[in-house]
Design a protein around this motif. Structure first.
Motif, mmCIF file in Angstrom:
data_model
loop_
_atom_site.group_PDB
_atom_site.id
_atom_site.type_symbol
_atom_site.label_atom_id
_atom_site.label_comp_id
_atom_site.label_asym_id
_atom_site.label_seq_id
_atom_site.Cartn_x
_atom_site.Cartn_y
_atom_site.Cartn_z
ATOM 1 N N GLY C 37 -25.859 -13.494 45.696
ATOM 2 C CA GLY C 37 -26.766 -12.542 45.050
ATOM 3 C C GLY C 37 -26.297 -12.076 43.679
ATOM 4 N N HIS C 38 -25.278 -12.720 43.129
ATOM 5 C CA HIS C 38 -24.705 -12.299 41.838
ATOM 6 C C HIS C 38 -25.355 -13.081 40.685
ATOM 7 N N LEU C 39 -25.709 -12.363 39.617
ATOM 8 C CA LEU C 39 -26.457 -12.960 38.506
ATOM 9 C C LEU C 39 -25.708 -14.121 37.850
ATOM 10 N N LEU C 40 -26.435 -15.208 37.639
ATOM 11 C CA LEU C 40 -25.894 -16.386 36.950
ATOM 12 C C LEU C 40 -26.506 -16.531 35.567
ATOM 13 N N ALA C 41 -27.824 -16.323 35.475
ATOM 14 C CA ALA C 41 -28.503 -16.494 34.189
ATOM 15 C C ALA C 41 -29.761 -15.653 34.193
ATOM 16 N N PHE C 42 -30.151 -15.211 32.990
ATOM 17 C CA PHE C 42 -31.318 -14.343 32.850
ATOM 18 C C PHE C 42 -31.958 -14.593 31.492
ATOM 19 N N ALA C 43 -33.279 -14.490 31.453
ATOM 20 C CA ALA C 43 -34.015 -14.592 30.184
ATOM 21 C C ALA C 43 -35.207 -13.645 30.202
ATOM 22 N N ARG C 44 -35.409 -12.952 29.092
ATOM 23 C CA ARG C 44 -36.628 -12.140 28.917
ATOM 24 C C ARG C 44 -37.344 -12.625 27.671
ATOM 25 N N GLN C 45 -38.526 -13.129 27.869
ATOM 26 C CA GLN C 45 -39.300 -13.644 26.736
ATOM 27 C C GLN C 45 -39.882 -12.498 25.911
#
Lengths: 134, 134, 134, 134
Positions: C37-45
């Motif tokens: 459940g740990h964040l690997l990658a994120f993007a906000r357009q």
């Protein structure tokens, strides 16, 4: 298996830790978490302080989050040192001894956290729990 | 005794619960707390969902805080009912089944919380754990 | 590998999700987490709402904690239903669509969470991201 | 522009940071936030510690909240110094290096936060990410 340790392994580690705690005569809280830092098994012996319910679990989780024994953090977070304030981050970590990561074939598969005695006692019990897994 | 259950009793309850979980074929999270709602013992079987680490412990704690089976709260917290919103109080409680208080000689001595299956399965496993103590 | 998905896989999933978001003309927040459940990658357009920074990450985390698509929870948490109040547990979960677990050989290896559009749009984008991994 | 950086710029900064992390041989967590401190893009390389998911994001956010590199805060928050305790305010800030604000035409348009290595390594990688934007 993606979670790392199994419940049977976690319980085996707890029992080894409890035996060590009995041997040194200090009732303990012992927590074992999986590779993601999620609790697998926990035991609080009669007479062990309740503050350590949280502390033992955080020690185990800190060992996962930092991939280090929690005691290694103590010098780094002191006033004037490089990581001063670190223990307040990532949901609240513990920067004194008693948490140990468990590695297998170079991979982090879980962690043990022990609390209720002195840091030296906690570390001895955590080591006994880890030794039962390797 | 003010703390209520001992660790040995808590672990006995966990083992009875795990046996029931095996029997019904649903891996479970099982938590046992003392009379003050503080964790004594916990087990998460392989394959049991991780959300239930928190939920099982909160069910046990809610049973202490309310001195009731958690399932008794479900009708009371519905929209329009008397205790609507209750589950958000006292640090966050659980208002569906799977948490059971343990009484002895009319005194609240601990509680069991079980989570990961259906509410019916959780309640069966919690009952098996409680039965092991009485 | 004990953590499940790699960063390269997570980024590949994000890019597939972003392409789908462009196709349907709805800017999105996309989060990919590992097996714990740990964040690997994120993007906000550009143009995607900021509330969904948290929501997309919680959707991914909820998919890990429950080992289910988040949309499966919606009927269960309604007033009068079995798990009413569930979404407030385990640190705060999301009970509407847009979070999908990723399985490989029957094992939970990660999850994707998407938020900013309608639930249908979020789910389409999450599915595109998951499809890129299998 | 009120939001500051675009997603495309954030991702470009991340890629420059990842290249620097590869060059120095230390896997990293890298976060880029907009002018309001809200996450735009994030990457965690394989082998980077999970504690730094939170820490890298807080470093970026702290750089926005204080409009300073996070390392500038370290002497100020020491025991006996003027801002002792500052890092516990405003939702929790980071007072050691690895967070850098991004300015354009004298205006604060975003920030980068990097964590997982030594403070010196984190700062090098953050600088590489910022340099890609200017």
């Amino acid at each position: 298996m993606s979670g790392g340790l199994t419940y049977a392994e976690a319980q085996k580690a707890i029992e080894a830790g409890l035996a060590k705690a009995d041997e040194i005569g200090q009732p303990m809280n012992i927590a074992v978490v999986d590779a993601g830092g999620h609790l697998l098994a926990f035991a609080r012996q009669d007479g062990a302080i309740r503050a350590s319910i949280d502390i033992s679990q955080r020690k185990a989780r800190t060992s996962i989050l930092m991939n280090l024994p929690t005691g290694d953090l103590l010098p780094l977070v002191q006033p004037g040192q490089e990581l001063y304030g670190l223990e307040q981050l990532s949901g609240g970590m513990v920067a004194f001894g008693g948490g140990l990561p468990v590695h297998r074939n170079g991979e982090l598969v879980g962690a043990v956290g022990v609390s209720a005695g002195s840091v030296d006692q906690d570390t001895q019990v955590a080591q006994a729990a880890v030794d039962a897994l390797t």
